[in-house]
Design a protein around this motif. Structure first.
Motif, PDB file in Angstrom:
ATOM      1  N   GLU A  38      38.775  37.376  28.535  1.00 21.70           N
ATOM      2  CA  GLU A  38      37.681  38.110  29.173  1.00 21.70           C
ATOM      3  C   GLU A  38      37.563  37.757  30.648  1.00 21.70           C
ATOM      4  O   GLU A  38      37.259  38.621  31.482  1.00 21.70           O
ATOM      5  N   GLY A  39      37.841  36.498  30.974  1.00 25.82           N
ATOM      6  CA  GLY A  39      37.789  36.087  32.373  1.00 25.82           C
ATOM      7  C   GLY A  39      38.832  36.796  33.214  1.00 25.82           C
ATOM      8  O   GLY A  39      38.532  37.288  34.316  1.00 25.82           O
ATOM      9  N   LEU A  40      40.068  36.875  32.705  1.00 29.43           N
ATOM     10  CA  LEU A  40      41.122  37.579  33.437  1.00 29.43           C
ATOM     11  C   LEU A  40      40.764  39.047  33.625  1.00 29.43           C
ATOM     12  O   LEU A  40      40.914  39.602  34.719  1.00 29.43           O
ATOM     13  N   VAL A  52      38.034  39.592  36.242  1.00 29.63           N
ATOM     14  CA  VAL A  52      38.546  39.445  37.605  1.00 29.63           C
ATOM     15  C   VAL A  52      39.360  40.667  38.015  1.00 29.63           C
ATOM     16  O   VAL A  52      39.236  41.167  39.138  1.00 29.63           O
ATOM     17  N   LEU A  53      40.189  41.170  37.105  1.00 28.16           N
ATOM     18  CA  LEU A  53      41.020  42.335  37.411  1.00 28.16           C
ATOM     19  C   LEU A  53      40.178  43.587  37.631  1.00 28.16           C
ATOM     20  O   LEU A  53      40.379  44.337  38.585  1.00 28.16           O
ATOM     21  N   PHE A  54      39.242  43.839  36.711  1.00 22.93           N
ATOM     22  CA  PHE A  54      38.450  45.063  36.751  1.00 22.93           C
ATOM     23  C   PHE A  54      37.289  44.971  37.737  1.00 22.93           C
ATOM     24  O   PHE A  54      36.638  45.975  38.021  1.00 22.93           O
ATOM     25  N   GLU A  55      37.023  43.753  38.222  1.00 30.51           N
ATOM     26  CA  GLU A  55      35.855  43.512  39.087  1.00 30.51           C
ATOM     27  C   GLU A  55      34.583  43.977  38.389  1.00 30.51           C
ATOM     28  O   GLU A  55      33.683  44.567  39.001  1.00 30.51           O
ATOM     29  N   ALA A  93      36.394  30.289  38.561  1.00 29.63           N
ATOM     30  CA  ALA A  93      36.941  31.597  38.197  1.00 29.63           C
ATOM     31  C   ALA A  93      36.647  31.884  36.729  1.00 29.63           C
ATOM     32  O   ALA A  93      36.861  31.026  35.868  1.00 29.63           O
ATOM     33  N   PRO A  94      36.156  33.089  36.423  1.00 31.28           N
ATOM     34  CA  PRO A  94      35.863  33.427  35.027  1.00 31.28           C
ATOM     35  C   PRO A  94      37.084  33.223  34.134  1.00 31.28           C
ATOM     36  O   PRO A  94      38.181  33.650  34.458  1.00 31.28           O
TER      37      PRO A  94
END
Length: 311
Positions: free
Chosen positions: A29-31, A34-37, A203-204
């Protein structure tokens, strides 16, 4: 003690073994966040023919197929070795996923949006960035405006853009990242590349990864399988690098001899294919001789259980 504390399991191994567990959803979920903002929550991991290794459907290989809190479907795949038709395989996987999740007779309004995320550890092609995002937008050829569609939703007519419906693609070219990690995205890509996580990271997902993905939390057997996985990747990459050089030389010679411009490309592609096949078989034989279970060899090489048993 520093080594024991700071060594973490690489993402490409974790995604196959650990991140499918609901207790570890926060890492993935963290990645995605970060990708989708945009904060992303995974509701469930989906099981279907689309994310299982099948001898008859090798082009549709994904490591995780998940549904988020909006009902959208997210495909995540890690690829360590070069695929000649990689973009075509991504497209096929997305198209098949869409059709898998709508039944015959259902309204087209039930089609789910799909996000495809590819984490690649090989030379995909030319480009100066480590992250690429693809999205469908319909732009007027003459007016240069973006087409907006009127659609019915909950008994109301609402405007919608095609990009709200069509799939989106993210390609993370891990080996192209050569920066000092300062942003959450950079910290994530640095972890994907090196397996390193800063102690004070905010970082998430990465703080959860520090807790969930410790190398020395694995059993000795798991660590052995993981280490062999890393060795297998190194061997494959060495074989493919050699095949690339041999294929290039062979293609040049053939092109000169026959006077055909495509000789070089054919020689290169043939060298890649031959080198990859031979490298995978050689790696599988070595791992099998060391007593590694066929299931682990399959994960490390991509060969089927049947192919491994025949070695």
């Amino acid at each position: 003690m520093g080594e024991l504390k700071d060594r973490y399991i690489r993402f490409d191994w974790a995604i196959k073994r650990m991140l499918r567990d609901k207790a570890n959803f926060a890492v993935l979920e963290g990645l995605l966040t970060v990708l989708f903002e945009d904060k992303t929550q995974i509701v469930e991991i989906l099981e279907s023919e689309g994310n299982q290794l099948a001898e008859t459907d090798k082009f549709n290989r994904v490591d995780i197929k998940a549904k988020n809190s909006k009902g959208e479907i997210i495909l995540v795949e890690v690829q360590n070795t070069r695929e000649v038709y990689y973009l075509e395989r991504i497209l096929y996987g997305v198209a098949k996923t869409i059709t898998e999740h709508i039944s015959l007779g259902e309204s087209y309004g039930n089609i789910k949006k799909v996000y495809s995320i590819s984490i690649v550890y090989f030379d995909l092609g030319k480009g100066n960035d480590y992250l690429y995002h693809g999205q469908n937008r319909f732009i007027g050829v003459h007016a240069d405006d973006e087409l907006q569609i009127t659609t019915k939703q909950e008994d109301a007519l609402l405007p919608k853009y095609p990009r709200d419906i069509f799939p989106e693609y993210y390609i993370i070219r891990v080996n192209e990242f050569n920066k000092v990690a300062k942003t959450p995205l950079e910290e994530w890509v640095n972890y994907l590349k090196t397996g390193e996580i800063e102690p004070e990271t905010k970082a998430p997902g990465l703080s959860e990864a520090r807790e969930k993905l410790k190398y020395y939390s694995m059993t000795p057997g798991e660590r052995h399988a993981y280490d062999e996985h890393l060795n297998a990747i190194m061997i494959q990459n060495d074989v493919l690098s050699t095949a690339k050089m041999e294929g290039l030389a062979e293609g040049r010679a053939e092109g000169r001899a026959e006077g055909r411009a495509e000789g070089r490309a054919e020689g290169l592609e043939e060298g890649w294919a031959k080198g990859k096949a031979e490298g995978l078989l050689s790696t599988a034989r070595k791992l099998k001789s060391m007593g590694m279970p066929p299931e682990d060899i399959s994960l490390a090489t991509g060969l089927t259980i049947e192919e491994i048993q025949e070695l």
